[in-house]
Design a protein around this motif. Structure first.
Motif, PDB file in Angstrom:
ATOM      1  N   SER A   1       0.844  -1.192   0.000  1.00  0.00           N
ATOM      2  CA  SER A   1       0.000   0.000   0.000  1.00  0.00           C
ATOM      3  C   SER A   1       0.877   1.238   0.000  1.00  0.00           C
ATOM      4  CB  SER A   1      -0.900  -0.006   1.237  1.00  0.00           C
ATOM      5  OG  SER A   1      -1.647   1.186   1.311  1.00  0.00           O
ATOM      6  N   LEU A   2       0.550   2.171  -0.858  1.00  0.00           N
ATOM      7  CA  LEU A   2       1.229   3.463  -0.920  1.00  0.00           C
ATOM      8  C   LEU A   2       0.139   4.510  -0.945  1.00  0.00           C
ATOM      9  CD1 LEU A   2       3.646   5.392  -1.484  1.00  0.00           C
ATOM     10  CD2 LEU A   2       3.240   4.952  -3.911  1.00  0.00           C
ATOM     11  N   GLY A   3       0.213   5.479  -0.053  1.00  0.00           N
ATOM     12  CA  GLY A   3      -0.839   6.481  -0.060  1.00  0.00           C
ATOM     13  C   GLY A   3      -0.444   7.776   0.621  1.00  0.00           C
ATOM     14  N   TRP A   4      -1.188   8.803   0.251  1.00  0.00           N
ATOM     15  CA  TRP A   4      -1.015  10.118   0.854  1.00  0.00           C
ATOM     16  C   TRP A   4      -1.791  10.222   2.161  1.00  0.00           C
ATOM     17  CZ3 TRP A   4       2.245  13.826  -0.767  1.00  0.00           C
ATOM     18  CH2 TRP A   4       2.789  13.670  -2.034  1.00  0.00           C
ATOM     19  N   TRP A   5      -2.781   9.364   2.332  1.00  0.00           N
ATOM     20  CA  TRP A   5      -3.636   9.411   3.513  1.00  0.00           C
ATOM     21  C   TRP A   5      -3.907   7.983   3.954  1.00  0.00           C
ATOM     22  CZ3 TRP A   5      -8.411   7.365   4.695  1.00  0.00           C
ATOM     23  CH2 TRP A   5      -9.037   7.878   5.826  1.00  0.00           C
ATOM     24  N   PHE A   6      -3.684   7.703   5.220  1.00  0.00           N
ATOM     25  CA  PHE A   6      -3.958   6.370   5.726  1.00  0.00           C
ATOM     26  C   PHE A   6      -4.405   6.489   7.174  1.00  0.00           C
ATOM     27  CE2 PHE A   6      -3.189   2.251   7.557  1.00  0.00           C
ATOM     28  CZ  PHE A   6      -3.525   1.384   6.538  1.00  0.00           C
ATOM     29  N   ASP A   7      -5.557   5.905   7.484  1.00  0.00           N
ATOM     30  CA  ASP A   7      -6.059   5.889   8.855  1.00  0.00           C
ATOM     31  C   ASP A   7      -6.250   4.432   9.257  1.00  0.00           C
ATOM     32  OD1 ASP A   7      -7.323   6.066  11.296  1.00  0.00           O
ATOM     33  OD2 ASP A   7      -8.954   7.340  10.593  1.00  0.00           O
ATOM     34  N   PRO A   8      -5.389   3.893  10.134  1.00  0.00           N
ATOM     35  CA  PRO A   8      -5.489   2.488  10.514  1.00  0.00           C
ATOM     36  C   PRO A   8      -6.758   2.162  11.294  1.00  0.00           C
ATOM     37  CG  PRO A   8      -3.806   3.596  11.807  1.00  0.00           C
ATOM     38  CD  PRO A   8      -4.268   4.562  10.772  1.00  0.00           C
ATOM     39  N   ASN A   9      -7.461   3.188  11.755  1.00  0.00           N
ATOM     40  CA  ASN A   9      -8.707   2.966  12.489  1.00  0.00           C
ATOM     41  C   ASN A   9      -9.936   2.999  11.588  1.00  0.00           C
ATOM     42  OD1 ASN A   9      -7.566   2.679  15.141  1.00  0.00           O
ATOM     43  ND2 ASN A   9      -7.028   4.833  14.964  1.00  0.00           N
ATOM     44  N   PHE A  10      -9.734   3.178  10.283  1.00  0.00           N
ATOM     45  CA  PHE A  10     -10.851   3.164   9.337  1.00  0.00           C
ATOM     46  C   PHE A  10     -11.481   1.780   9.342  1.00  0.00           C
ATOM     47  CE2 PHE A  10     -12.857   2.772   5.202  1.00  0.00           C
ATOM     48  CZ  PHE A  10     -13.546   3.973   5.119  1.00  0.00           C
ATOM     49  N   GLN A  11     -12.804   1.729   9.522  1.00  0.00           N
ATOM     50  CA  GLN A  11     -13.494   0.440   9.639  1.00  0.00           C
ATOM     51  C   GLN A  11     -13.945  -0.078   8.280  1.00  0.00           C
ATOM     52  OE1 GLN A  11     -15.489  -1.005  12.664  1.00  0.00           O
ATOM     53  NE2 GLN A  11     -14.555   0.254  14.237  1.00  0.00           N
ATOM     54  N   LEU A  12     -13.634  -1.350   8.023  1.00  0.00           N
ATOM     55  CA  LEU A  12     -14.105  -2.054   6.836  1.00  0.00           C
ATOM     56  C   LEU A  12     -15.188  -3.024   7.288  1.00  0.00           C
ATOM     57  CD1 LEU A  12     -10.632  -2.854   5.246  1.00  0.00           C
ATOM     58  CD2 LEU A  12     -12.216  -1.047   4.577  1.00  0.00           C
ATOM     59  N   TYR A  13     -16.341  -2.994   6.642  1.00  0.00           N
ATOM     60  CA  TYR A  13     -17.492  -3.776   7.084  1.00  0.00           C
ATOM     61  C   TYR A  13     -17.793  -4.942   6.165  1.00  0.00           C
ATOM     62  CZ  TYR A  13     -18.394   0.243  10.026  1.00  0.00           C
ATOM     63  OH  TYR A  13     -18.273   1.234  10.951  1.00  0.00           O
ATOM     64  N   GLY A  14     -18.292  -6.026   6.766  1.00  0.00           N
ATOM     65  CA  GLY A  14     -18.835  -7.160   6.017  1.00  0.00           C
ATOM     66  C   GLY A  14     -17.797  -7.935   5.248  1.00  0.00           C
ATOM     67  N   GLY A  15     -18.281  -8.867   4.453  1.00  0.00           N
ATOM     68  CA  GLY A  15     -17.394  -9.636   3.603  1.00  0.00           C
ATOM     69  C   GLY A  15     -16.710 -10.775   4.334  1.00  0.00           C
ATOM     70  N   LEU A  16     -15.622 -11.256   3.754  1.00  0.00           N
ATOM     71  CA  LEU A  16     -14.855 -12.353   4.335  1.00  0.00           C
ATOM     72  C   LEU A  16     -14.223 -11.901   5.644  1.00  0.00           C
ATOM     73  CD1 LEU A  16     -12.983 -13.538   1.131  1.00  0.00           C
ATOM     74  CD2 LEU A  16     -15.009 -14.571   2.148  1.00  0.00           C
ATOM     75  N   THR A  17     -14.136 -12.792   6.588  1.00  0.00           N
ATOM     76  CA  THR A  17     -13.541 -12.451   7.875  1.00  0.00           C
ATOM     77  C   THR A  17     -12.654 -13.576   8.351  1.00  0.00           C
ATOM     78  OG1 THR A  17     -15.533 -11.211   8.456  1.00  0.00           O
ATOM     79  CG2 THR A  17     -14.043 -11.744  10.245  1.00  0.00           C
ATOM     80  N   PRO A  18     -11.363 -13.299   8.601  1.00  0.00           N
ATOM     81  CA  PRO A  18     -10.539 -14.323   9.229  1.00  0.00           C
ATOM     82  C   PRO A  18     -11.159 -14.691  10.574  1.00  0.00           C
ATOM     83  CG  PRO A  18      -9.183 -12.526   8.416  1.00  0.00           C
ATOM     84  CD  PRO A  18     -10.621 -12.083   8.302  1.00  0.00           C
ATOM     85  N   PRO A  19     -11.065 -15.940  11.021  1.00  0.00           N
ATOM     86  CA  PRO A  19     -11.741 -16.373  12.237  1.00  0.00           C
ATOM     87  C   PRO A  19     -11.329 -15.612  13.495  1.00  0.00           C
ATOM     88  CG  PRO A  19     -10.405 -18.146  11.298  1.00  0.00           C
ATOM     89  CD  PRO A  19     -10.332 -16.999  10.367  1.00  0.00           C
ATOM     90  N   THR A  20     -10.156 -14.980  13.467  1.00  0.00           N
ATOM     91  CA  THR A  20      -9.694 -14.259  14.652  1.00  0.00           C
ATOM     92  C   THR A  20     -10.216 -12.832  14.718  1.00  0.00           C
ATOM     93  OG1 THR A  20      -7.695 -13.589  13.483  1.00  0.00           O
ATOM     94  CG2 THR A  20      -7.568 -15.601  14.825  1.00  0.00           C
ATOM     95  N   LEU A  21     -10.932 -12.373  13.671  1.00  0.00           N
ATOM     96  CA  LEU A  21     -11.364 -10.982  13.637  1.00  0.00           C
ATOM     97  C   LEU A  21     -12.887 -10.855  13.639  1.00  0.00           C
ATOM     98  CD1 LEU A  21      -8.879  -9.599  10.975  1.00  0.00           C
ATOM     99  CD2 LEU A  21      -8.797  -9.253  13.434  1.00  0.00           C
ATOM    100  N   PRO A  22     -13.396  -9.747  14.184  1.00  0.00           N
ATOM    101  CA  PRO A  22     -14.845  -9.512  14.159  1.00  0.00           C
ATOM    102  C   PRO A  22     -15.325  -9.149  12.757  1.00  0.00           C
ATOM    103  CG  PRO A  22     -13.717  -7.613  15.066  1.00  0.00           C
ATOM    104  CD  PRO A  22     -12.667  -8.681  14.846  1.00  0.00           C
ATOM    105  N   LEU A  23     -16.657  -9.119  12.579  1.00  0.00           N
ATOM    106  CA  LEU A  23     -17.246  -8.786  11.283  1.00  0.00           C
ATOM    107  C   LEU A  23     -16.847  -7.375  10.839  1.00  0.00           C
ATOM    108  CD1 LEU A  23     -19.095  -9.595   8.954  1.00  0.00           C
ATOM    109  CD2 LEU A  23     -21.019  -8.703  10.271  1.00  0.00           C
ATOM    110  N   HIS A  24     -16.848  -6.430  11.757  1.00  0.00           N
ATOM    111  CA  HIS A  24     -16.434  -5.062  11.451  1.00  0.00           C
ATOM    112  C   HIS A  24     -15.024  -4.897  11.996  1.00  0.00           C
ATOM    113  CE1 HIS A  24     -20.961  -4.130  11.796  1.00  0.00           C
ATOM    114  NE2 HIS A  24     -20.649  -4.652  10.629  1.00  0.00           N
ATOM    115  N   VAL A  25     -14.080  -4.610  11.130  1.00  0.00           N
ATOM    116  CA  VAL A  25     -12.677  -4.591  11.539  1.00  0.00           C
ATOM    117  C   VAL A  25     -11.986  -3.326  11.044  1.00  0.00           C
ATOM    118  CG1 VAL A  25     -11.895  -5.895   9.519  1.00  0.00           C
ATOM    119  CG2 VAL A  25     -10.566  -5.985  11.616  1.00  0.00           C
ATOM    120  N   LYS A  26     -11.076  -2.825  11.860  1.00  0.00           N
ATOM    121  CA  LYS A  26     -10.260  -1.685  11.460  1.00  0.00           C
ATOM    122  C   LYS A  26      -9.206  -2.181  10.477  1.00  0.00           C
ATOM    123  CE  LYS A  26     -10.901   0.582  15.862  1.00  0.00           C
ATOM    124  NZ  LYS A  26     -10.260   1.025  17.122  1.00  0.00           N
TER     125      LYS A  26
END
Length: 141
Positions: free
Chosen positions: A53-78
């Motif tokens: 990833s290369l970007g001018w703006w990055f917020d690690p707390n941005f939430q991504l919703y739904g879709g595939l989820t690794p078993p260790t992570l909740p449905l809504h994940v940062k």
């Protein structure tokens, strides 16, 4: 200012494949489907895959919703948690937070979010990990 070739060599090494003719390009207009597709693509990576990833703006707390989820992570994940989880599972994750180093170091408002993101990602520990897996994988250039 560094050229793209210089940055690729510095951060990705000589063997990294950043782009090739077989790369699939998908167009998303709707933000919801775009961020779900990003989450699904990141979550589907396995040992040996690469996330760059290369970007001018990055917020690690941005939430991504739904879709595939690794078993260790909740449905809504940062996004920062998802990237740390993938790196912990031996996916090659590299993030370049781009911006003027002088402005960021002087706490200029427009670059503060990337400076904060760098500190956050370097210390982020996913479930099941003992140490921050992204240390050494995130740079500010």
């Amino acid at each position: 200012m560094s050229s793209l070739e210089t940055l690729k060599k510095r951060y990705f090494g000589p063997s990294a494949m950043v782009f090739d003719e077989s790369t699939e390009i998908l167009y998303f207009v709707d933000g919801r489907s775009y961020f779900k597709a990003i989450r699904d693509a990141i979550a589907a990576t396995v040992t040996g895959d690469q996330i760059y990833s290369l970007g001018w703006w990055f917020d690690p707390n941005f939430q991504l919703y739904g879709g595939l989820t690794p078993p260790t992570l909740p449905l809504h994940v940062k996004v920062g948690d998802l990237l740390a989880d993938r790196k912990h599972n031996e996916v090659d994750v590299r993030i370049i937070l781009n911006g003027a180093q002088y402005l960021a170091a002087s706490k200029a408002a427009s670059f503060q979010i990337n400076w904060d993101a760098l500190e956050d990602l370097l210390g982020r520990v996913p479930p099941g990990a003992a140490t921050p897996p992204l240390a050494g994988c995130v740079v500010y250039d």
